[in-house]
Design a protein around this motif. Structure first.
Motif, PDB file in Angstrom:
ATOM      1  N   ALA A 227      78.603  55.182  34.084  1.00  0.00           N
ATOM      2  CA  ALA A 227      79.688  55.313  33.109  1.00  0.00           C
ATOM      3  C   ALA A 227      80.002  56.781  32.848  1.00  0.00           C
TER       4      ALA A 227
ATOM      5  N   VAL B  50      73.581  52.077  34.453  1.00  0.00           N
ATOM      6  CA  VAL B  50      74.963  51.862  33.997  1.00  0.00           C
ATOM      7  C   VAL B  50      75.451  53.082  33.218  1.00  0.00           C
TER       8      VAL B  50
ATOM      9  N   ASP C  80      83.510  46.701  34.347  1.00  0.00           N
ATOM     10  CA  ASP C  80      84.685  47.551  34.557  1.00  0.00           C
ATOM     11  C   ASP C  80      84.491  48.498  35.733  1.00  0.00           C
ATOM     12  N   LEU C  81      83.286  49.031  35.869  1.00  0.00           N
ATOM     13  CA  LEU C  81      83.040  49.940  37.006  1.00  0.00           C
ATOM     14  C   LEU C  81      83.239  49.193  38.322  1.00  0.00           C
TER      15      LEU C  81
ATOM     16  N   SER D  40      84.205  46.118  28.788  1.00  0.00           N
ATOM     17  CA  SER D  40      83.409  47.121  28.066  1.00  0.00           C
ATOM     18  C   SER D  40      83.531  46.909  26.564  1.00  0.00           C
TER      19      SER D  40
ATOM     20  N   PRO E 280      80.113  56.398  40.685  1.00  0.00           N
ATOM     21  CA  PRO E 280      79.993  55.352  39.645  1.00  0.00           C
ATOM     22  C   PRO E 280      79.727  53.971  40.240  1.00  0.00           C
TER      23      PRO E 280
ATOM     24  N   HIS F 194      81.929  57.986  35.659  1.00  0.00           N
ATOM     25  CA  HIS F 194      83.231  57.320  35.694  1.00  0.00           C
ATOM     26  C   HIS F 194      84.209  57.949  34.694  1.00  0.00           C
ATOM     27  N   TRP F 195      83.731  58.166  33.453  1.00  0.00           N
ATOM     28  CA  TRP F 195      84.663  58.638  32.418  1.00  0.00           C
ATOM     29  C   TRP F 195      84.618  60.150  32.202  1.00  0.00           C
TER      30      TRP F 195
ATOM     31  N   ILE G   2      80.347  47.388  30.591  1.00  0.00           N
ATOM     32  CA  ILE G   2      80.743  48.613  31.286  1.00  0.00           C
ATOM     33  C   ILE G   2      80.631  48.425  32.799  1.00  0.00           C
TER      34      ILE G   2
ATOM     35  N   PHE H  60      79.226  55.524  23.738  1.00  0.00           N
ATOM     36  CA  PHE H  60      80.314  54.848  24.461  1.00  0.00           C
ATOM     37  C   PHE H  60      81.179  54.011  23.525  1.00  0.00           C
TER      38      PHE H  60
END
Lengths: 233, 579
Positions: free
Chosen positions: B420, B416, B285-286, B203, B365, B423-424, B282, B94
């Motif tokens: 993540a 997480v 942000d999620l 993050s 997420p 999410h990404w 992270i 990440f």
């Protein structure tokens, strides 16, 4: 903008282009921060070895007391000669740095060559030093009895009386770690020297020589502190 | 060779497949190399843990698991999960992918060193796994690798196994140092115009501070590894005292095992936060993106990350209460341990307050992020027990400890990481994953994790020790422990199997998943604003983005959308004027 001021920013209140960021993410990057961070890592290694040295020295029966396994080493004169060579190397880099700053290409190159050669000389001197200690009987025991690996590589017939002296073990450990650090410095020196010989004097060259010199001054500082540790204990 | 207009550096676009995907200097490719290697070796550790569970749940049924194998599984599982999976994935994976994209850079500051970092990491994994095939097998000394037992006869892998483990760790540290230097210098030097420190997403803050911590903490493990190797093969006595092993006195004299413990835990405790801080960042942000709300107390969140990072260097000896120490030291380390709960609690409150009255979208997420809150709070509370000397001593080396640290630094960061990845993933691959498979994966993993680790607290409070191959006919252990162990093993099997839903989903979606929107969640941070999805080499096309605002302008009153990208200037449609 100071770090504390930057950390106090309330970003939700201030849309717009802010001032403390670099104007743009440009390359080639200045390597100063990278070199500085690396030296911090090396500092941590030597600081921790020093702490381990002091803790081990005071462990169990304190060093110097009867029954202690910590036996102080004799210091061969070569130790001081090598230290002098490293100091001279650092001085040569200092002169190279100054010359580069003043745009004197010839003096910069001379300083770089002298500094590098003295670096090699120091490393050679350290090998001689280890040889000298070995001749005196200060050797580590690669012990068949201890190590179950069963490889002939680990079965040198060295006298067992030498085995338990942690002062010797720490000397070898620290000098080898420092030797590796020097070897890394010689790689940095080679890269910088290539640039110095290939490019005309200028700000970029001066910066490279400066960072290389900084690395070598740091090497000297670490060695001086380690020497102080050996001599004073 | 193409020169990008606003970037003086010529970008060397690789022309061959090998240049692009093997010896790549592109941070995104290196991130994927790191991630795939870490997940691969993590799977090995997962298999090992299931073997342990088979033995604990059904003792003696599986003849291929002998006592020495069990100890080797414990050791490899722990070390792989903590160092080779979590550290490598969160920072190497990440960190590599997100830092340049989130701060608006084209790449890391030292791309070549970054590439070397991955190959050294791969080498460390190969050396580690090779220890499985050497005479005596891998080390079975427990993941802390305490001498003298690790290098003394009778412990599995006390010959080649421990040496290869220590060599592998030393190589890993070299790899991490190269990577860590990149992450820190990139954040300090390569932020795009307008990207102030306090406009960075959480993050980046988490990864940045964790990288600094790693650079300061890993040297302790490096020193410990080198000294252990010397004790094992060169006959030194740094750590090994005069002892009798297998009926014979060894050649060592005077070494200090406690010295090793100090060095190990000077690394080991910050390591907890090296893993946790990126996860903290992270998950912030999620939660913010999927609750469509700015992160509550952004400055406190950034400061808490820094404070936790600093404090974590002053708590290491709480792992050594049972080793014995001056009571004043015990008091100091217990106090510092409890103080670190303050910034950590601030973060937890802020996550909860971000959720409070948010426009919560319970996408996958977000489910993982909320699950993290459960497991982290749970693990944090059980940590209060273990942080106090007098409570820790009876619980030490019981299953309570196993339950605690798996909740707080095993399950929590893994949740997480899953969040993540979901999410990404659309940004990384340009495809969307399958919703049904993802939800099934979440629920089985989350509930299964509780089914595994919650009973361990109960077993531990009863006094059941960890690291034991078999409990035998022990009087103080009631039958409920055996039933609990069976239940845990069954749950572990289900969770293990559920991970194949995840891998199937990721692989299938990569080839067959529907095309993803470049910004499917409506994210405001820079990585969602790239001109191409997936981002191409150089990330930003001809011109680097300029940043005008923080990364959390969500649900701004009066804005036409419920987010304003960081790169949108004030006064443009949808943005707000300075307050």
């Amino acid at each position: 903008m100071s770090l504390l001021h930057a950390l106090a920013e309330k970003p939700w209140l201030t849309p717009g282009v802010a001032g403390d960021a670099p104007q743009r993410a440009e390359a080639p990057w200045d390597r100063g921060i990278g070199v500085g961070l690396f030296l911090v890592v090396v500092t941590m290694i030597f600081a921790l070895v020093t702490m381990a040295y002091l803790m081990r020295m005071g462990h169990g029966v304190p060093a110097g007391s009867q029954g202690s396994d910590w036996r102080t080493l004799r210091e061969p004169p070569l130790l001081w000669i090598n230290t002098g060579i490293l100091a001279a190397s650092s001085l040569a880099f200092l002169l190279a740095e100054r010359s580069a700053r003043h745009g004197d290409g010839t003096a910069t190159r001379s300083g770089m060559i002298a500094g590098g050669l003295l670096g090699f000389a120091f490393l050679g001197g350290q090998f001689l030093l280890w040889q000298k200690l070995s001749d005196w009987g200060y050797v580590l025991l690669f012990s068949a009895g201890l190590c179950k690996v069963g490889d002939p590589l680990f079965t040198f017939p060295f006298p067992q009386t030498i085995l338990g002296n942690p002062a010797l073990a720490f000397f070898y450990l620290i000098s080898v770690l420092h030797g590796l650090h020097i070897a890394g410095g010689l790689v940095a020196w080679a890269l910088t020297a290539r640039h110095v010989f290939a490019e005309a004097p200028g700000a970029a060259t001066a910066r490279m020589v400066q960072l290389c010199a900084r690395y070598w001054h740091f090497l000297l500082l670490v060695w001086a502190l380690m020497m102080g540790l050996f001599v004073s204990t | 060779m193409a020169t990008i207009a606003d970037d003086l550096r010529p970008l060397h676009h690789p022309k061959t497949w090998i240049g692009k995907y093997v010896w790549s200097q592109d941070h995104k490719v290196i991130a994927l190399q790191y991630a795939s290697t870490a997940i691969g070796v993590g799977l090995v550790a997962l298999v090992l843990s299931f073997m342990m569970r088979l033995q604990l749940g059904f003792p003696g049924r599986f003849h291929f698991i002998q006592p020495e194998n069990y100890l080797q599984f414990v050791t490899l599982h722990g070390m792989i999960m903590v160092v080779y999976l979590l550290t490598a994935l969160l920072l190497g994976g990440f960190g590599n992918y997100l830092i340049p994209l989130m701060v608006g850079a084209r790449d890391m500051v030292f791309p070549f060193v970054n590439m070397l970092s991955y190959w050294f990491y791969l080498l460390s994994v190969i050396v580690l796994l090779s220890s499985i095939f050497v005479p005596g097998g891998p080390t079975g000394g427990g993941w802390t690798l305490y001498p003298p037992q690790t290098i003394t006869g009778g412990t599995p892998g006390s010959n080649w196994g421990i040496i290869l483990m220590m060599v592998s760790l030393a190589i890993f540290i070299v790899a991490f140092t190269m990577g860590g230097l990149n992450y820190v210098t990139t954040v300090l030097q390569a932020r795009t115009k307008g990207m102030t420190l306090m406009r960075m997403p959480c993050s980046v803050w988490g990864i940045f501070v964790a990288s600094i911590m790693g650079l300061l903490a890993f040297p302790a493990l490096f020193v410990a590894a080198v000294m252990t190797i010397l004790d094992a093969v060169a006959g030194t006595s740094f750590f090994v005292p005069q002892i009798v092993s297998m009926g014979k006195p060894t050649e060592h004299v005077g070494g200090s095992p406690i010295l090793y413990q100090h060095l190990f835990w000077f690394f080991g405790h910050p390591e907890v936060y090296i893993v946790a801080l990126p996860a903290f960042g992270i998950v912030s942000d999620l939660i913010s993106v999927h609750a469509r709300k700015n992160i509550f107390g952004y400055r406190m969140m950034a400061w808490a990350i820094i404070i936790i990072g600093a404090l974590s260097f002053f708590v290491w000896a709480h792992h050594m209460y049972v080793s014995g120490m001056n009571p004043y030291f015990g008091f100091f380390f217990a106090t510092s341990t409890l103080i670190i709960a303050i910034p950590t609690a601030i973060k937890v409150y802020n996550w909860l307050l971000t959720l409070w009255r948010g426009d919560i979208h319970l996408r996958v997420p977000m489910l993982f992020a909320i699950a993290f809150l459960f497991t982290f709070i749970h693990g944090g509370l059980s940590g209060l027990f273990l942080g106090n000397v007098s409570v820790d001593v009876p619980l030490s080396d019981t299953f309570f400890v196993v339950g605690h640290f798996h909740m707080v630094m095993g399950v929590s960061p893994i949740l997480v990481i899953f969040g993540a990845i979901y999410h990404w993933y659309p940004k990384i691959t340009g495809r969307m994953w399958n919703e049904t498979l993802a939800r099934a994966h979440f629920w089985i993993t989350f509930l299964g994790a509780y089914a595994i680790f919650l009973p361990m607290h109960y077993i531990g409070i009863l006094g059941v020790p960890r690291r034991y191959y078999a409990l035998g006919e022990t009087a103080f252990i009631p039958p409920s422990v055996h039933y609990a162990n069976m239940g845990i093993t069954i749950a572990a099997g289900l969770v293990f199997a559920a991970q194949f839903l995840f891998f199937t989903n990721m692989i299938w979606s990569y080839f067959r998943g529907p095309k993803a929107d470049p910004n499917p969640w409506g994210g405001a941070s820079l990585e969602w604003q790239t001109p191409d999805t997936p981002p191409t080499h150089g990330n930003w096309g001809a011109k680097l983005p300029t940043v005008y605002r923080w990364a959390y302008d969500y649900s701004v009153p009066g804005a036409p959308q419920d987010f304003i990208p960081q790169s949108e200037p004030p006064g443009a449609a949808g943005s707000r004027a300075p307050a």
